[in-house]
Motif scaffolding. Structure first.
Motif, short mmCIF file in Angstrom:
data_model
loop_
_atom_site.label_atom_id
_atom_site.label_comp_id
_atom_site.label_asym_id
_atom_site.label_seq_id
_atom_site.Cartn_x
_atom_site.Cartn_y
_atom_site.Cartn_z
N ASN A 1 -0.28 4.50 -2.01
CA ASN A 1 -1.31 5.19 -1.00
C ASN A 1 -2.67 4.40 -1.34
O ASN A 1 -2.90 4.39 -2.40
CB ASN A 1 -1.34 6.63 -1.64
CG ASN A 1 -2.22 7.52 -0.97
OD1 ASN A 1 -2.75 6.99 -0.24
ND2 ASN A 1 -2.53 8.59 -1.33
N ASP B 1 2.63 4.97 -11.52
CA ASP B 1 2.45 5.92 -10.45
C ASP B 1 3.49 5.82 -9.63
O ASP B 1 3.72 5.35 -8.68
CB ASP B 1 0.95 6.16 -9.86
CG ASP B 1 0.96 7.37 -8.92
OD1 ASP B 1 1.92 7.92 -8.72
OD2 ASP B 1 -0.29 7.88 -8.80
N TYR C 1 2.02 7.06 4.92
CA TYR C 1 0.57 6.52 5.29
C TYR C 1 0.95 5.57 5.93
O TYR C 1 1.53 4.33 5.56
CB TYR C 1 -0.09 6.60 4.04
CG TYR C 1 -0.20 7.51 3.01
CD1 TYR C 1 -1.18 8.56 3.48
CD2 TYR C 1 0.47 7.36 2.03
CE1 TYR C 1 -1.19 9.63 2.41
CE2 TYR C 1 0.60 8.30 1.01
CZ TYR C 1 -0.54 9.73 1.24
OH TYR C 1 -0.32 10.76 0.45
N ARG D 1 1.60 22.15 -8.13
CA ARG D 1 0.91 21.48 -9.35
C ARG D 1 1.75 21.28 -10.64
O ARG D 1 1.36 21.73 -11.69
CB ARG D 1 -0.50 22.35 -9.57
CG ARG D 1 -1.43 22.77 -8.47
CD ARG D 1 -1.59 21.58 -7.42
NE ARG D 1 -2.14 20.38 -7.98
CZ ARG D 1 -1.75 19.32 -7.83
NH1 ARG D 1 -0.72 18.91 -7.08
NH2 ARG D 1 -2.66 18.23 -8.14
N ILE E 1 4.86 8.83 -7.88
CA ILE E 1 4.98 10.02 -6.95
C ILE E 1 5.83 9.50 -5.89
O ILE E 1 6.33 10.88 -5.41
CB ILE E 1 3.69 10.53 -7.13
CG1 ILE E 1 3.51 11.93 -6.59
CG2 ILE E 1 2.67 9.80 -6.27
CD1 ILE E 1 3.58 13.10 -7.41
N TYR E 2 5.81 8.75 -5.33
CA TYR E 2 6.87 8.43 -4.11
C TYR E 2 7.85 7.58 -4.15
O TYR E 2 8.51 6.98 -3.39
CB TYR E 2 5.69 7.55 -2.94
CG TYR E 2 4.53 8.32 -2.57
CD1 TYR E 2 4.33 9.43 -1.59
CD2 TYR E 2 3.24 7.92 -3.28
CE1 TYR E 2 3.47 9.80 -1.33
CE2 TYR E 2 2.16 8.70 -2.97
CZ TYR E 2 1.97 9.41 -2.13
OH TYR E 2 0.71 10.18 -1.65
N ALA F 1 0.79 18.46 -12.59
CA ALA F 1 0.85 17.42 -11.56
C ALA F 1 0.50 15.92 -11.89
O ALA F 1 -0.17 15.97 -13.15
CB ALA F 1 0.14 17.90 -10.36
N VAL F 2 0.60 15.02 -11.22
CA VAL F 2 -0.03 13.71 -11.69
C VAL F 2 -1.53 13.57 -11.85
O VAL F 2 -1.82 12.81 -12.82
CB VAL F 2 0.37 12.66 -10.57
CG1 VAL F 2 -0.09 11.30 -10.88
CG2 VAL F 2 1.88 12.47 -10.64
N THR F 3 -2.03 14.27 -11.25
CA THR F 3 -3.53 14.57 -11.34
C THR F 3 -3.99 14.83 -12.67
O THR F 3 -5.10 13.96 -13.43
CB THR F 3 -4.39 15.40 -10.33
OG1 THR F 3 -3.97 15.23 -9.14
CG2 THR F 3 -5.86 15.53 -10.42
N SER G 1 5.23 16.82 -6.45
CA SER G 1 4.52 17.02 -5.12
C SER G 1 4.95 16.19 -3.74
O SER G 1 4.79 16.75 -2.90
CB SER G 1 3.01 16.49 -5.25
OG SER G 1 2.45 17.23 -6.25
N LYS G 2 5.46 15.19 -4.01
CA LYS G 2 5.99 14.45 -2.84
C LYS G 2 7.52 14.19 -2.35
O LYS G 2 8.12 14.96 -1.53
CB LYS G 2 5.51 13.10 -3.06
CG LYS G 2 4.23 12.87 -3.53
CD LYS G 2 2.98 13.31 -2.48
CE LYS G 2 1.73 13.43 -2.84
NZ LYS G 2 0.60 13.57 -1.77
N ILE H 1 0.43 1.47 -8.39
CA ILE H 1 0.78 2.80 -7.54
C ILE H 1 1.83 2.16 -6.80
O ILE H 1 1.35 1.39 -5.93
CB ILE H 1 -0.46 3.35 -6.97
CG1 ILE H 1 -1.74 3.62 -7.63
CG2 ILE H 1 0.00 4.40 -5.80
CD1 ILE H 1 -2.73 4.05 -7.14
N TYR I 1 -5.45 4.97 -4.31
CA TYR I 1 -5.83 6.57 -4.19
C TYR I 1 -7.02 6.82 -4.71
O TYR I 1 -7.06 6.60 -5.99
CB TYR I 1 -4.31 7.16 -4.61
CG TYR I 1 -4.55 8.46 -5.01
CD1 TYR I 1 -4.82 9.41 -3.73
CD2 TYR I 1 -4.28 9.16 -6.05
CE1 TYR I 1 -4.67 10.86 -3.84
CE2 TYR I 1 -4.36 10.73 -6.19
CZ TYR I 1 -4.56 11.41 -4.91
OH TYR I 1 -4.70 12.66 -5.14
N1 PLP Z 1 -0.70 9.81 -7.11
C1 PLP Z 1 -0.75 9.32 -5.66
C2 PLP Z 1 -0.63 7.67 -5.49
C3 PLP Z 1 -1.06 10.09 -4.46
O1 PLP Z 1 -0.89 9.78 -3.27
C4 PLP Z 1 -1.24 11.63 -4.84
C5 PLP Z 1 -1.31 12.31 -3.87
O2 PLP Z 1 -1.61 12.16 -2.78
C6 PLP Z 1 -1.28 11.93 -6.48
C7 PLP Z 1 -1.13 10.99 -7.26
C8 PLP Z 1 -1.55 13.29 -6.54
O3 PLP Z 1 -0.47 13.88 -7.16
P1 PLP Z 1 -0.20 15.44 -7.76
O4 PLP Z 1 -0.13 16.38 -6.51
O5 PLP Z 1 0.95 15.26 -8.42
O6 PLP Z 1 -1.39 15.62 -8.61
#
Ligand code: PLP
Length: 399
Positions: A177, A205, A328, A245, A207-208, A101-103, A236-237, A173, A127
């Motif tokens: 978020n 980032d 959000y 993950r 992810i959205y 995942a991005v984390t 994830s999104k 981002i 975030y």
């Molecule tokens: N980046 C942003 C901006 C997010 O809002 C989130 C989760 O809310 C993540 C990354 C986490 O993503 P992942 O589930 O891919 O680790």
């Protein structure tokens, strides 16, 4: 007592920190409407069936082994195709890395860029892991302002002021978020120009990326000429698979400036072995499969966005910007005389109205006196939450 490291003890994560007082209420039998965590899987959203089938099939067919550290070749190929379609980027599978995942992508990138005392420009509000992980890797989260009056777009002048000789990268981002902002193409170009001027890479980032209500997402990866951009994304999104993950990132680096960083990241990737193999098969199905589920889900999310926005415009003591992406909303507490801080406000709303929000200051200094709400639940649940919250505000403000 055996002492833990200061590095780990210093970690804060506002989104989950507010859960403890909510749990206390729930233990007493009080129903709390939790609007704190951005997890679509907790509501009426699931990854599409073709992805779920592919995940199960991969396990049943024996794909339960370690894969390559950089990710399965077939998935890296699928990522290239997806990202060429979405962003028109000129990349090959060699430029792509698959992560938990991005984390995990953030861990690799910050881990590979930062020496103690270095800093990364991160948005404020942001975030929280951006601040937390940069600190964890010995760096300083150097927060740049995003401006509420301007739809929470980044303030380029503030960004410029914050850059110093220890700055290693600019993180963006978008969609954002916690603010739900979608950045204008002009803003992205200005960020790239600034990065170019100071020879900094941009970490994007996305992810959205396909979760927008008005307008389309523009990636710095699609506009860069010479500035290195690292684009992150995952399941994830947009693919609604938070618990799997799985994510990825890729380098758009026309002049090869990230060569050493790439080497450092690959070292980090090798010592963690690999991302989940069967989840990667599900990702291949997701990235190459139909996207019609997204229209249906975005329809539901837009209805919920419109509903919550309307309700907030009617509640006294609050003002709010309309989110253009993600799920959000980030209202501002205008009437501040009744509470000492936004955290006290959020705890008061929890104890009195039994709704769980996250205090804005948990997202950085520009989030102060705001709160974040996740509008993923169906309108009936949002309605109950907003009725309780409106009654609470009217009582507190005598309005
Ligand atoms: N980046 C942003 C901006 C997010 O809002 C989130 C989760 O809310 C993540 C990354 C986490 O993503 P992942 O589930 O891919 O680790």
């Amino acid at each position: 007592m055996i002492r833990a490291s200061e590095r780990a003890m210093g970690i804060e994560y506002a989104i989950r920190d507010v859960v403890l007082p909510a749990r206390e209420l729930e233990k007493k039998g009080i129903k709390v409407i939790r609007l704190n965590i951005g997890d679509p899987g907790k509501y009426d959203f699931q990854p599409p069936k073709h992805m779920r089938d592919a995940y199960c099939k991969a396990i049943q067919e024996g794909h339960n082994y370690y894969g390559p550290s950089e990710g399965l070749p077939e998935l890296r190929e699928a990522i290239v195709t997806r990202e060429k379609r979405k962003n028109g980027v000129d990349i090959t599978p060699e430029d792509v890395r698959v992560t938990a995942a991005v984390t995990e992508a953030l861990q690799f990138i910050f881990g590979a860029l930062l020496n103690p005392g270095d800093n990364i420009l991160v948005p404020s509000p942001s975030y929280p892991p951006y601040v937390g992980l940069v600190k964890f890797y010995g760096g300083i989260a150097n927060e740049y302002l995003t401006v509420e009056e301007n739809g929470w777009q980044p303030d380029i002048d503030d960004m410029r002021k914050k850059i110093n000789e220890r700055t290693k990268a600019i993180a963006v981002i978008n969609p954002n978020n916690p603010t739900g902002a979608l950045y204008e193409k002009k803003t992205i170009k200005e960020i790239l120009d600034l990065a170019g001027e100071y020879d900094l890479p941009v970490i994007s980032d996305e992810i959205y990326d396909l979760m927008t209500y008005e307008g389309k997402h523009v990636s710095p990866g699609s506009l860069t000429k010479d500035v290195p951009v690292i684009v992150m994304n995952g399941l994830s999104k947009v693919y609604f698979a938070t618990g799997w993950r799985l994510g990825y990132f890729y380098y758009v680096d026309p002049e090869g400036k990230l060569e050493e960083v790439r080497e450092a990241i690959d070292k980090m990737a090798r010592i963690r072995i690999c991302p989940s193999t069967p989840a990667q098969f599900a990702a291949i199905a997701g990235l190459t499969g139909p996207m019609d589920y997204l229209d249906e889900y975005m329809g539901k999310l837009k209805e919920r966005r419109d509903y919550i926005y309307k309700r907030f415009t009617e509640i006294p003591g609050i003002s709010t910007t309309k989110p253009q992406g993600a799920f959000y909303i980030f209202p501002r507490i205008e009437e501040r005389s009744k509470w000492k801080s936004d955290k006290e406000f959020v705890l008061d709303a929890l104890n009195e109205a039994h709704v769980l929000f996250v205090h804005g200051s948990g997202f950085g200094y520009a989030g102060d006196w705001h709160f974040r709400i996740v509008f993923l639940p169906p309108v009936e649940i949002l309605e109950e939450a907003m009725d309780n919250f409106e009654a609470f505000m009217r009582k507190r403000l005598g309005a």
